[in-house]
Design a protein around this motif. Sequence first.
Motif, PDB file in Angstrom:
ATOM      1  N   LYS A  27       0.787  -1.026  -0.050  1.00 33.53           N
ATOM      2  CA  LYS A  27       0.117  -0.123  -0.107  1.00 33.53           C
ATOM      3  C   LYS A  27       1.019   1.016   0.038  1.00 33.53           C
ATOM      4  O   LYS A  27       0.463   2.226  -0.782  1.00 33.53           O
ATOM      5  CB  LYS A  27      -0.884  -0.057   1.137  1.00 33.53           C
ATOM      6  CG  LYS A  27      -2.090  -1.047   1.041  1.00 33.53           C
ATOM      7  CD  LYS A  27      -3.046  -0.963   2.232  1.00 33.53           C
ATOM      8  CE  LYS A  27      -3.968  -2.154   2.382  1.00 33.53           C
ATOM      9  NZ  LYS A  27      -4.581  -2.137   3.318  1.00 33.53           N
ATOM     10  N   LEU A  28       2.001   1.289   0.870  1.00 29.22           N
ATOM     11  CA  LEU A  28       2.882   2.418   0.775  1.00 29.22           C
ATOM     12  C   LEU A  28       3.329   2.665  -0.530  1.00 29.22           C
ATOM     13  O   LEU A  28       3.708   3.845  -0.832  1.00 29.22           O
ATOM     14  CB  LEU A  28       3.795   2.406   1.994  1.00 29.22           C
ATOM     15  CG  LEU A  28       3.203   2.306   3.214  1.00 29.22           C
ATOM     16  CD1 LEU A  28       4.236   1.629   4.281  1.00 29.22           C
ATOM     17  CD2 LEU A  28       2.717   3.524   3.871  1.00 29.22           C
ATOM     18  N   ILE A  29       4.112   1.660  -1.153  1.00 33.17           N
ATOM     19  CA  ILE A  29       4.512   1.731  -2.635  1.00 33.17           C
ATOM     20  C   ILE A  29       3.450   2.345  -3.564  1.00 33.17           C
ATOM     21  O   ILE A  29       4.095   3.452  -4.355  1.00 33.17           O
ATOM     22  CB  ILE A  29       5.045   0.301  -2.860  1.00 33.17           C
ATOM     23  CG1 ILE A  29       6.292  -0.081  -2.218  1.00 33.17           C
ATOM     24  CG2 ILE A  29       5.417   0.300  -4.488  1.00 33.17           C
ATOM     25  CD1 ILE A  29       6.888  -1.303  -2.441  1.00 33.17           C
ATOM     26  N   LYS A  30       2.422   2.103  -3.369  1.00 34.18           N
ATOM     27  CA  LYS A  30       1.211   2.409  -4.372  1.00 34.18           C
ATOM     28  C   LYS A  30       1.240   3.987  -3.970  1.00 34.18           C
ATOM     29  O   LYS A  30       1.018   5.011  -4.892  1.00 34.18           O
ATOM     30  CB  LYS A  30       0.001   1.847  -4.261  1.00 34.18           C
ATOM     31  CG  LYS A  30      -0.195   0.291  -4.617  1.00 34.18           C
ATOM     32  CD  LYS A  30      -1.521  -0.126  -4.567  1.00 34.18           C
ATOM     33  CE  LYS A  30      -1.866  -1.554  -4.974  1.00 34.18           C
ATOM     34  NZ  LYS A  30      -3.237  -2.133  -4.628  1.00 34.18           N
ATOM     35  N   ASP A  84      -6.209   6.311  -8.486  1.00 30.99           N
ATOM     36  CA  ASP A  84      -7.045   6.605  -7.135  1.00 30.99           C
ATOM     37  C   ASP A  84      -8.644   6.611  -7.560  1.00 30.99           C
ATOM     38  O   ASP A  84      -8.958   7.070  -8.617  1.00 30.99           O
ATOM     39  CB  ASP A  84      -6.694   7.979  -6.453  1.00 30.99           C
ATOM     40  CG  ASP A  84      -5.225   7.834  -5.784  1.00 30.99           C
ATOM     41  OD1 ASP A  84      -4.860   6.949  -5.575  1.00 30.99           O
ATOM     42  OD2 ASP A  84      -4.744   8.936  -5.574  1.00 30.99           O
ATOM     43  N   ASN A  85      -9.094   5.796  -6.789  1.00 33.38           N
ATOM     44  CA  ASN A  85     -10.884   6.071  -6.592  1.00 33.38           C
ATOM     45  C   ASN A  85     -11.390   5.957  -5.198  1.00 33.38           C
ATOM     46  O   ASN A  85     -10.557   5.310  -4.318  1.00 33.38           O
ATOM     47  CB  ASN A  85     -11.287   4.726  -7.555  1.00 33.38           C
ATOM     48  CG  ASN A  85     -10.792   4.900  -8.885  1.00 33.38           C
ATOM     49  OD1 ASN A  85     -11.488   5.796  -9.838  1.00 33.38           O
ATOM     50  ND2 ASN A  85     -10.014   3.888  -9.290  1.00 33.38           N
ATOM     51  N   THR A 101      -9.200   4.171  -2.385  1.00 33.07           N
ATOM     52  CA  THR A 101      -8.403   3.054  -2.975  1.00 33.07           C
ATOM     53  C   THR A 101      -7.392   3.398  -4.076  1.00 33.07           C
ATOM     54  O   THR A 101      -7.554   4.673  -4.548  1.00 33.07           O
ATOM     55  CB  THR A 101      -9.436   2.086  -3.477  1.00 33.07           C
ATOM     56  OG1 THR A 101      -9.747   2.666  -4.873  1.00 33.07           O
ATOM     57  CG2 THR A 101     -10.525   1.724  -3.001  1.00 33.07           C
ATOM     58  N   THR A 102      -6.402   2.748  -4.302  1.00 28.05           N
ATOM     59  CA  THR A 102      -5.516   2.847  -5.281  1.00 28.05           C
ATOM     60  C   THR A 102      -5.317   1.527  -5.990  1.00 28.05           C
ATOM     61  O   THR A 102      -5.070   0.471  -5.465  1.00 28.05           O
ATOM     62  CB  THR A 102      -4.083   3.494  -4.669  1.00 28.05           C
ATOM     63  OG1 THR A 102      -4.356   4.405  -3.919  1.00 28.05           O
ATOM     64  CG2 THR A 102      -3.179   3.391  -5.626  1.00 28.05           C
ATOM     65  N   HIS A 229      -7.883  -5.150   2.612  1.00 24.60           N
ATOM     66  CA  HIS A 229      -7.584  -5.318   1.232  1.00 24.60           C
ATOM     67  C   HIS A 229      -6.761  -4.563   0.643  1.00 24.60           C
ATOM     68  O   HIS A 229      -6.316  -3.241   0.998  1.00 24.60           O
ATOM     69  CB  HIS A 229      -9.000  -4.750   0.512  1.00 24.60           C
ATOM     70  CG  HIS A 229      -9.280  -5.283  -1.065  1.00 24.60           C
ATOM     71  ND1 HIS A 229      -8.455  -4.756  -1.870  1.00 24.60           N
ATOM     72  CD2 HIS A 229     -10.053  -5.912  -1.653  1.00 24.60           C
ATOM     73  CE1 HIS A 229      -8.649  -5.175  -3.252  1.00 24.60           C
ATOM     74  NE2 HIS A 229      -9.857  -5.897  -3.078  1.00 24.60           N
ATOM     75  N   ASP A 230      -5.614  -5.312  -0.203  1.00 24.11           N
ATOM     76  CA  ASP A 230      -4.496  -4.490  -0.722  1.00 24.11           C
ATOM     77  C   ASP A 230      -4.799  -3.097  -1.486  1.00 24.11           C
ATOM     78  O   ASP A 230      -3.755  -2.349  -1.467  1.00 24.11           O
ATOM     79  CB  ASP A 230      -3.807  -5.675  -1.757  1.00 24.11           C
ATOM     80  CG  ASP A 230      -2.980  -6.529  -0.787  1.00 24.11           C
ATOM     81  OD1 ASP A 230      -2.784  -6.465   0.239  1.00 24.11           O
ATOM     82  OD2 ASP A 230      -2.488  -7.442  -1.530  1.00 24.11           O
ATOM     83  N   ASP A 231      -5.888  -2.966  -2.147  1.00 30.57           N
ATOM     84  CA  ASP A 231      -6.123  -1.960  -2.877  1.00 30.57           C
ATOM     85  C   ASP A 231      -6.863  -0.690  -2.124  1.00 30.57           C
ATOM     86  O   ASP A 231      -7.058   0.350  -2.617  1.00 30.57           O
ATOM     87  CB  ASP A 231      -7.118  -2.289  -4.141  1.00 30.57           C
ATOM     88  CG  ASP A 231      -6.604  -3.147  -5.102  1.00 30.57           C
ATOM     89  OD1 ASP A 231      -5.357  -3.310  -5.015  1.00 30.57           O
ATOM     90  OD2 ASP A 231      -7.329  -3.585  -5.814  1.00 30.57           O
ATOM     91  N   VAL A 232      -7.225  -1.051  -0.772  1.00 32.36           N
ATOM     92  CA  VAL A 232      -7.837  -0.061   0.106  1.00 32.36           C
ATOM     93  C   VAL A 232      -6.800   0.652   0.834  1.00 32.36           C
ATOM     94  O   VAL A 232      -6.034   0.104   1.646  1.00 32.36           O
ATOM     95  CB  VAL A 232      -8.926  -0.774   0.941  1.00 32.36           C
ATOM     96  CG1 VAL A 232      -9.487   0.132   1.929  1.00 32.36           C
ATOM     97  CG2 VAL A 232     -10.039  -1.202  -0.067  1.00 32.36           C
ATOM     98  N   ASN A 233      -6.680   2.071   0.696  1.00 31.69           N
ATOM     99  CA  ASN A 233      -5.938   2.966   1.746  1.00 31.69           C
ATOM    100  C   ASN A 233      -6.393   3.057   2.888  1.00 31.69           C
ATOM    101  O   ASN A 233      -5.904   3.174   4.055  1.00 31.69           O
ATOM    102  CB  ASN A 233      -5.488   4.352   0.988  1.00 31.69           C
ATOM    103  CG  ASN A 233      -5.055   3.924  -0.517  1.00 31.69           C
ATOM    104  OD1 ASN A 233      -3.966   3.194  -0.816  1.00 31.69           O
ATOM    105  ND2 ASN A 233      -5.527   4.640  -1.556  1.00 31.69           N
TER     106      ASN A 233
END
Length: 250
Positions: A27-30, A84-85, A101-102, A229-233
């Motif tokens: 998540k941090l890398i995203k 981002d969404n 999310t990202t 979830h991996d896509d959730v910030n």
Amino acid sequence: MSGHSKWATIKRKKGAADAKRGATFTKLIKAITVAAKMGGGDISGNPRLRKAVDDAKAQSMPVDNINRAIKKGTGELEGVNYEDNIYEAYGPNGVAIMIDTTTDNKNRTVSELRHTLSRNGGNLGESGSVAWVFHKKGQFILEKTSSLTEDKLMEIALDAGAEDIKDEDEQFEVTCDPASFDAVKAALDKAGLKCSSSDVALIPQNHVELSTKEEAEKMLKLMDILEEHDDVNKVYANFDIPEKLMEQME
């Protein structure tokens, strides 16, 4: 309690573990890659990138990983195209939820979020369905100490542009206009005041009170699953759990 600080406090009281380190790094890398793509790779001139890098350093991410993520964002290295969404949703008992999310695959993310919500008493909402419940604010959470008084915090934060300071049981919550975020953070840092969290957050203006243990546990389970979830910030929700009920759940 109010806003995202409420959820953070609940997690701490319930002893919820942090996400696995690998997932956290993902998540941090995203976040770093997207920030560099949007505002360039110069940390001094890109507040979003500076925040993402600070978060990564706080999790002891190696400098090489940080630099690669920045270069992928600026195009110096080949990388995945992230976007981002923010999704609006309803949880159990009509709780309003905003999911930041990202992702590199919007269709996959939407499908997985819809599945998670439907299995846990919620559903995705239409654009604008719950966004009105939340206001975007800079938010700083500071743990109370013997040397940190509300008067001292007010003097430092308000002079730097903060709008409000709330006494939230074991911590203080400072809020400001997003445009004042950097100035308030700099003032707190200069004063040697350490924040347990600092971010531009979506803060709910009203709350749905959960009155039974079953309702509370169902909502907390959904929040945990979404945040893992991996896509959730970040996940923001307008629920509240009374202190007496929290004590019963501990």
